[in-house]
Motif scaffolding. Structure first.
Motif, PDB file in Angstrom:
ATOM      1  N   LYS A   1     -13.661  70.307  54.096  1.00  0.00           N
ATOM      2  CA  LYS A   1     -15.090  70.324  54.354  1.00  0.00           C
ATOM      3  C   LYS A   1     -15.919  70.263  53.064  1.00  0.00           C
ATOM      4  O   LYS A   1     -15.541  70.804  52.032  1.00  0.00           O
ATOM      5  CB  LYS A   1     -15.461  71.580  55.141  1.00  0.00           C
ATOM      6  N   CYS A   2     -17.036  69.577  53.188  1.00  0.00           N
ATOM      7  CA  CYS A   2     -17.981  69.462  52.080  1.00  0.00           C
ATOM      8  C   CYS A   2     -19.388  69.377  52.665  1.00  0.00           C
ATOM      9  O   CYS A   2     -19.662  68.520  53.509  1.00  0.00           O
ATOM     10  CB  CYS A   2     -17.689  68.223  51.247  1.00  0.00           C
ATOM     11  N   ASN A   3     -20.252  70.251  52.200  1.00  0.00           N
ATOM     12  CA  ASN A   3     -21.661  70.186  52.552  1.00  0.00           C
ATOM     13  C   ASN A   3     -22.490  70.098  51.282  1.00  0.00           C
ATOM     14  O   ASN A   3     -22.094  70.614  50.240  1.00  0.00           O
ATOM     15  CB  ASN A   3     -22.078  71.415  53.363  1.00  0.00           C
ATOM     16  N   TYR A   4     -23.604  69.441  51.371  1.00  0.00           N
ATOM     17  CA  TYR A   4     -24.421  69.258  50.179  1.00  0.00           C
ATOM     18  C   TYR A   4     -25.884  69.546  50.497  1.00  0.00           C
ATOM     19  O   TYR A   4     -26.306  69.541  51.654  1.00  0.00           O
ATOM     20  CB  TYR A   4     -24.260  67.839  49.635  1.00  0.00           C
ATOM     21  N   SER A   5     -26.609  69.828  49.446  1.00  0.00           N
ATOM     22  CA  SER A   5     -28.055  69.953  49.572  1.00  0.00           C
ATOM     23  C   SER A   5     -28.681  69.095  48.488  1.00  0.00           C
ATOM     24  O   SER A   5     -28.330  69.208  47.312  1.00  0.00           O
ATOM     25  CB  SER A   5     -28.509  71.411  49.434  1.00  0.00           C
ATOM     26  N   TYR A   6     -29.536  68.209  48.926  1.00  0.00           N
ATOM     27  CA  TYR A   6     -30.209  67.296  48.005  1.00  0.00           C
ATOM     28  C   TYR A   6     -31.352  66.641  48.749  1.00  0.00           C
ATOM     29  O   TYR A   6     -31.184  66.190  49.868  1.00  0.00           O
ATOM     30  CB  TYR A   6     -29.236  66.242  47.488  1.00  0.00           C
ATOM     31  N   SER A   7     -32.487  66.562  48.131  1.00  0.00           N
ATOM     32  CA  SER A   7     -33.666  66.081  48.838  1.00  0.00           C
ATOM     33  C   SER A   7     -33.739  64.569  48.918  1.00  0.00           C
ATOM     34  O   SER A   7     -34.392  64.017  49.790  1.00  0.00           O
ATOM     35  CB  SER A   7     -34.932  66.615  48.164  1.00  0.00           C
TER      36      SER A   7
ATOM     37  N   GLY B   1     -27.558  64.017  58.772  1.00  0.00           N
ATOM     38  CA  GLY B   1     -28.174  65.037  59.611  1.00  0.00           C
ATOM     39  C   GLY B   1     -27.596  66.417  59.339  1.00  0.00           C
ATOM     40  O   GLY B   1     -28.319  67.408  59.280  1.00  0.00           O
ATOM     41  N   GLU B   2     -26.282  66.451  59.167  1.00  0.00           N
ATOM     42  CA  GLU B   2     -25.614  67.725  58.900  1.00  0.00           C
ATOM     43  C   GLU B   2     -25.391  67.932  57.407  1.00  0.00           C
ATOM     44  O   GLU B   2     -24.793  68.932  57.017  1.00  0.00           O
ATOM     45  CB  GLU B   2     -24.271  67.767  59.630  1.00  0.00           C
TER      46      GLU B   2
END
Lengths: 112, 110
Positions: free
Chosen positions: B22-28, B66-67
């Protein structure tokens, strides 16, 4: 080996000393980036150089500096070493405009 | 600021079983996502990138904006897949710095 080469492979320094790490990029690659990888963490961006100009800098103190030479090789300098500077230092090179980075084997720096 | 999260430090999977890292990111903005892999005693190397939409060594990864996820998948694990896997993010145009996650050590059990 035509990949990114770094020297030395291992280094032991005393607190307060200065260190210089070297990197030769893949032939034709004009962009060189430096990363610090502390044990148990992912690599953290320090600097990027392109055509001898600093293009980006990470959240590192001024004790860290770098430069790039006309042949696109690069040096990373760290002054006034702290125990917390002990890490694997990775160099990566890439083609202009490419985000695909090719990494060297790294220099393992131990500060005692 | 951009951030990459890999929630699993260690993952063990039996040979032949499916794998998902799993990998999640935050970036605008619109990031470019990568998976890098480091096999034992080898250098960090690119496994795949989302813009290529390709399968490398049986691995695929789909960018889900979206996720904000970029999970790495393989339907049937092989012993040679044992390695350290890093998810990374970059924004293009002018500064190609990579922001890495903390990595997941994948062990394939024979």
């Amino acid at each position: 080996d035509t990949g990114v080469t770094q020297s030395p492979t291992h280094l032991i320094k005393t607190r307060g000393q200065q260190v210089t790490l070297r990197c030769s990029p893949i032939s034709g690659h004009k962009s060189v980036s430096w990363y610090q990888q502390v044990l148990g963490q992912g690599p953290q961006f320090i600097f990027q150089y392109y055509e001898k100009e600093e293009r980006g800098r990470g959240n590192f103190p001024d004790r860290f500096s770098a430069r790039q030479f006309p042949n696109y090789s690069s040096e990373l300098n760290v002054n006034a070493l702290l125990l917390g500077d002990s890490a694997l230092y990775l160099c990566a090179s890439s083609l202009e405009g490419s985000t695909e980075a090719f990494f060297g084997q790294g220099t393992r720096l131990t500060v005692v | 600021a951009q951030r990459v999260t890999q929630p699993e430090k260690l993952l063990s999977v039996f040979k032949g079983a499916p794998v998902e890292l799993k990998c999640n990111y935050s970036y605008s903005g619109s990031p470019e996502l990568f998976w890098y892999v480091q096999y034992s005693r080898q250098r960090l190397q690119l496994l795949l990138r989302h813009i290529s939409r390709e399968s490398i060594k049986g691995f695929t990864a789909d960018l889900n904006k979206g996720e904000t996820s970029f999970h790495l998948k393989k339907p049937f694990a092989q012993e040679e897949d044992s390695a350290m896997y890093y998810c990374a993010l970059s924004y293009r145009f002018g500064n190609e710095k990579l922001t890495f996650g903390t990595g997941t050590r994948l062990t394939i059990i024979p």
